[in-house]
Design a protein around this motif. Structure first.
Motif, mmCIF file in Angstrom:
data_model
loop_
_atom_site.group_PDB
_atom_site.id
_atom_site.type_symbol
_atom_site.label_atom_id
_atom_site.label_comp_id
_atom_site.label_asym_id
_atom_site.label_seq_id
_atom_site.Cartn_x
_atom_site.Cartn_y
_atom_site.Cartn_z
ATOM 1 N N ASN A 1 10.513 5.221 -45.398
ATOM 2 C CA ASN A 1 10.144 3.999 -44.684
ATOM 3 C C ASN A 1 10.413 4.182 -43.198
ATOM 4 O O ASN A 1 11.503 4.626 -42.806
ATOM 5 C CB ASN A 1 10.982 2.806 -45.165
ATOM 6 N N SER B 63 0.829 -6.011 -39.420
ATOM 7 C CA SER B 63 0.532 -7.377 -39.028
ATOM 8 C C SER B 63 1.161 -7.781 -37.702
ATOM 9 O O SER B 63 0.727 -8.743 -37.083
ATOM 10 C CB SER B 63 1.002 -8.347 -40.121
ATOM 11 N N TYR C 292 9.730 -1.974 -34.157
ATOM 12 C CA TYR C 292 10.009 -3.329 -33.714
ATOM 13 C C TYR C 292 9.997 -3.330 -32.190
ATOM 14 O O TYR C 292 10.143 -2.285 -31.544
ATOM 15 C CB TYR C 292 11.390 -3.792 -34.200
ATOM 16 N N PHE D 203 11.973 -0.473 -30.632
ATOM 17 C CA PHE D 203 12.933 0.106 -31.576
ATOM 18 C C PHE D 203 12.188 0.699 -32.764
ATOM 19 O O PHE D 203 11.227 0.123 -33.267
ATOM 20 C CB PHE D 203 13.894 -0.961 -32.107
ATOM 21 N N PHE E 69 8.889 -7.617 -35.406
ATOM 22 C CA PHE E 69 8.299 -6.565 -36.215
ATOM 23 C C PHE E 69 6.927 -6.192 -35.679
ATOM 24 O O PHE E 69 6.124 -7.065 -35.301
ATOM 25 C CB PHE E 69 8.169 -7.083 -37.649
ATOM 26 N N PHE F 157 18.601 1.751 -37.207
ATOM 27 C CA PHE F 157 17.804 1.649 -35.997
ATOM 28 C C PHE F 157 18.142 2.770 -35.020
ATOM 29 O O PHE F 157 19.285 3.236 -34.947
ATOM 30 C CB PHE F 157 18.072 0.306 -35.299
ATOM 31 N N HIS G 52 4.994 -1.110 -40.327
ATOM 32 C CA HIS G 52 5.780 -0.407 -41.321
ATOM 33 C C HIS G 52 4.946 0.708 -41.937
ATOM 34 O O HIS G 52 3.811 0.484 -42.361
ATOM 35 C CB HIS G 52 6.218 -1.408 -42.402
ATOM 36 N N ASN H 136 16.948 -3.965 -47.885
ATOM 37 C CA ASN H 136 16.578 -2.605 -47.528
ATOM 38 C C ASN H 136 17.346 -2.260 -46.261
ATOM 39 O O ASN H 136 17.075 -2.816 -45.212
ATOM 40 C CB ASN H 136 15.067 -2.575 -47.301
ATOM 41 N N VAL H 137 18.332 -1.374 -46.375
ATOM 42 C CA VAL H 137 19.211 -1.122 -45.246
ATOM 43 C C VAL H 137 18.520 -0.232 -44.228
ATOM 44 O O VAL H 137 18.263 0.941 -44.477
ATOM 45 C CB VAL H 137 20.521 -0.466 -45.710
ATOM 46 N N LEU H 138 18.229 -0.807 -43.081
ATOM 47 C CA LEU H 138 17.552 -0.092 -42.011
ATOM 48 C C LEU H 138 18.559 0.510 -41.048
ATOM 49 O O LEU H 138 19.560 -0.131 -40.713
ATOM 50 C CB LEU H 138 16.640 -1.044 -41.233
ATOM 51 N N TYR I 282 9.763 1.968 -39.461
ATOM 52 C CA TYR I 282 9.372 0.686 -38.880
ATOM 53 C C TYR I 282 9.391 0.792 -37.363
ATOM 54 O O TYR I 282 10.228 1.491 -36.789
ATOM 55 C CB TYR I 282 10.346 -0.419 -39.288
#
Lengths: 118, 111
Positions: A31, A58, A35, A91, A45, A109, A48, A105-107, A33
């Motif tokens: 995963n 989106s 941001y 980020f 956001f 950064f 993803h 879900n532990v992100l 992401y």
């Protein structure tokens, strides 16, 4: 374990120019992401990836923003042409893909890439 | 109206004080509630997360969620100067990947 790496840490460009931000996620994190935090606003956001596939884009502001993740490893976020309102901190975050789990879900950064458009 | 509201502060308290940080939200579908800490020039770092309502404690930190009031809190006991940072609440709908953040509260603990 190395963390999420982003570069450049700071980029100053003029309106109309192009900038490419890069993110190297933690190895094994499928995963990824993006941001963004615009000054005075909350972190929002953008999109993803799961491996190389975009799952949710989106949050992308408009078609001047293009994100890619070739080979499912590092990702780039290109802004072309840059506008004044694109200034902010971008980020990147990554996490493991947990099959069948819809929980938290532990992100992790990265430190962010600060973009200044003059 | 923002989905998540958080007072940006700044908040300044003396060392040893109990700190209370709060967020309110409007989306009743949120099920996961997180608190992130962000030091200057660093990325957000997950402190705690809570599923649905209830309390969760981790050392000097306690997270509370009241879904009936759409209100979450983070308490810091025996605050230390090293706790000085921006604290961000974040939430998500179960099964979703997108986090929705509050604006963050800038906290300073004075020695």
């Amino acid at each position: 374990e190395a963390g999420v790496t982003q570069f450049p840490s700071h980029s100053v460009i003029e309106k109309g120019q192009t900038v490419t931000l890069r993110c190297d996620p933690i190895s094994g994190h499928d995963n990824l992401y993006w941001y963004r935090r615009v000054m005075g606003k909350e972190i929002k956001f953008l999109l993803h990836f799961v491996k190389e596939s975009k799952q949710d884009e989106s949050g992308m502001p408009n078609n001047r923003f293009l994100a890619e993740r070739t080979g499912g490893t590092y990702s780039t976020l290109k802004v072309q042409p840059a506008e004044l309102e694109d200034s902010g901190v971008y980020f990147c975050a990554s996490s493991r893909l947990l099959a069948g789990v819809s929980g938290a879900n532990v992100l992790t950064f990265g430190a962010g890439s600060r973009l200044t458009v003059l | 109206q923002k989905e998540v509201e958080q007072d940006p502060g700044p908040l300044s308290v003396p060392e040893g004080a109990i700190v209370s940080l709060n967020c309110t939200y409007s989306n009743s579908a949120f099920q996961y509630f997180m608190w992130y800490r962000q030091y200057s020039r660093k990325g957000p770092e997950l402190l705690m997360y809570t599923y649905s309502s209830g309390n969760k404690e981790d050392g000097r930190f306690t997270a509370q969620v009241d879904k009936s009031s759409k209100y979450i809190s983070l308490f810091i006991r025996d605050s230390q100067p090293s706790d000085s940072a921006t604290y961000l609440c974040a939430m998500k709908v179960g099964g979703a990947q997108k986090l929705v953040f509050g604006q963050g509260t800038r906290l300073t603990i004075n020695p």
